[in-house]
Design a protein around this motif. Structure first.
Motif, short mmCIF file in Angstrom:
data_model
loop_
_atom_site.label_atom_id
_atom_site.label_comp_id
_atom_site.label_asym_id
_atom_site.label_seq_id
_atom_site.Cartn_x
_atom_site.Cartn_y
_atom_site.Cartn_z
N GLY A 41 -1.78 -1.08 -8.48
CA GLY A 41 -1.85 0.31 -8.04
C GLY A 41 -2.69 1.16 -8.98
N ALA A 42 -2.52 0.94 -10.29
CA ALA A 42 -3.30 1.69 -11.28
C ALA A 42 -4.79 1.40 -11.14
N VAL A 43 -5.12 0.14 -10.88
CA VAL A 43 -6.52 -0.24 -10.70
C VAL A 43 -7.10 0.46 -9.47
N ILE A 44 -6.35 0.49 -8.40
CA ILE A 44 -6.82 1.13 -7.17
C ILE A 44 -7.01 2.63 -7.37
N ARG A 45 -6.02 3.27 -8.00
CA ARG A 45 -6.13 4.72 -8.25
C ARG A 45 -7.31 5.05 -9.17
N THR A 46 -7.46 4.26 -10.23
CA THR A 46 -8.56 4.50 -11.18
C THR A 46 -9.90 4.29 -10.51
N GLY A 47 -10.03 3.21 -9.76
CA GLY A 47 -11.28 2.94 -9.05
C GLY A 47 -11.61 4.02 -8.05
N GLY A 48 -10.61 4.51 -7.34
CA GLY A 48 -10.84 5.59 -6.38
C GLY A 48 -11.26 6.87 -7.07
N ARG A 50 -12.86 7.13 -9.82
CA ARG A 50 -14.21 6.94 -10.35
C ARG A 50 -15.26 6.83 -9.25
N GLY A 51 -14.81 6.74 -8.00
CA GLY A 51 -15.74 6.61 -6.88
C GLY A 51 -16.33 5.22 -6.75
N GLU A 52 -15.60 4.22 -7.23
CA GLU A 52 -16.09 2.84 -7.14
C GLU A 52 -16.03 2.34 -5.70
N SER A 53 -16.89 1.39 -5.39
CA SER A 53 -16.91 0.80 -4.05
C SER A 53 -15.70 -0.10 -3.85
N GLU A 54 -15.45 -0.43 -2.60
CA GLU A 54 -14.33 -1.34 -2.29
C GLU A 54 -14.51 -2.69 -2.97
N ASN A 55 -15.75 -3.17 -3.03
CA ASN A 55 -16.01 -4.46 -3.68
C ASN A 55 -15.72 -4.39 -5.17
#
Length: 68
Positions: A41-48, A50-55
């Protein structure tokens, strides 16, 4: 003499031990299911955030699972 229950029980234990040594198995993750879910969950929230792509997020999730 072994009973059917004991034979089945030892069979399941040997499967459990084998799965526990498999790095791709959730049983190998010593954090437990709650901590693993929090890490993902933390990885998903952080990536979101930061505007990272789904990949990119998927790769980070794989890394978080492997870190177990």
């Amino acid at each position: 003499m072994s009973t059917p229950k004991r034979r089945g029980s030892s069979f399941h234990r040997s499967e459990w031990l084998a799965s526990r040594r498999d790095p791709s198995s959730p049983l190998a993750d010593l954090r437990g299911p709650a901590h693993r879910a929090r890490a993902i969950g933390a990885v998903i929230r952080t990536g979101g955030a930061r505007g990272e792509s789904e990949n990119e997020i998927a790769r980070c999730i794989e890394a978080a699972v492997a870190a177990g």
